[in-house]
Design an enzyme around this catalytic site. Sequence first.
Site, PDB file in Angstrom:
ATOM      1  N   ASP A 138     -49.105 -81.654  -9.003  1.00 47.35           N
ATOM      2  CA  ASP A 138     -48.295 -80.998  -7.791  1.00 47.35           C
ATOM      3  C   ASP A 138     -47.321 -79.949  -8.549  1.00 47.35           C
ATOM      4  OD1 ASP A 138     -49.445 -82.018  -5.794  1.00 47.35           O
ATOM      5  OD2 ASP A 138     -47.941 -83.778  -5.402  1.00 47.35           O
ATOM      6  N   ASP A 180     -53.107 -79.236  -0.941  1.00 48.11           N
ATOM      7  CA  ASP A 180     -52.183 -80.054   0.062  1.00 48.11           C
ATOM      8  C   ASP A 180     -51.837 -78.888   1.012  1.00 48.11           C
ATOM      9  OD1 ASP A 180     -52.229 -82.283  -1.740  1.00 48.11           O
ATOM     10  OD2 ASP A 180     -50.136 -81.566  -2.585  1.00 48.11           O
TER      11      ASP A 180
END
Length: 172
Positions: free
Chosen positions: A119, A138
């Site tokens: 991430d 995401d």
Amino acid sequence: MARYRLGVAIALLVFFLDQLAKAIVTGPLALNQIGDQLVLLPIFNFTYTQNEGISLGLLNAANPLGRWILVGLTSAIALGVAVWIGREKHKVEQAALGMVLGGALGNILDRVRFGYVVDFADLHFGDFRPFLVFNVGDAAISIAVVILLLRAFLTRKDHAEGSGPGETIEHA
């Protein structure tokens, strides 16, 4: 098979963009250490994190068994979404489901390769962070869920307004 085309094309595009962005962040930008950060805008940074769980840090899988359980669980969900794409008649829903599938596949690949999901996208307003650090996959999944929810509510509203006296409204 024709029903799969749009959803699969979008899934492949999201998957490619997700993996490309992660490769740039960990390659040329060299943000490979937890907490490494590149300030891009006053409200947006690239902040490298390794997510061992799922959304919001749930189901943290810091050990190998947990990792493979998450791979299995998310793979089963991805398979269900792929089947749903083939059954869906509406292009908007097919596209949104493709976004979900592409994002899920990108995160599954990370978890298989590294044991965690990479991430890096960090949206913030001063110290206020409306989201945890996320990635392209995401973001695609989140946007797709909003699209699907809006379509579900708007479609239900259209059916309710279009029904006359004596007509029934089918609820899914």
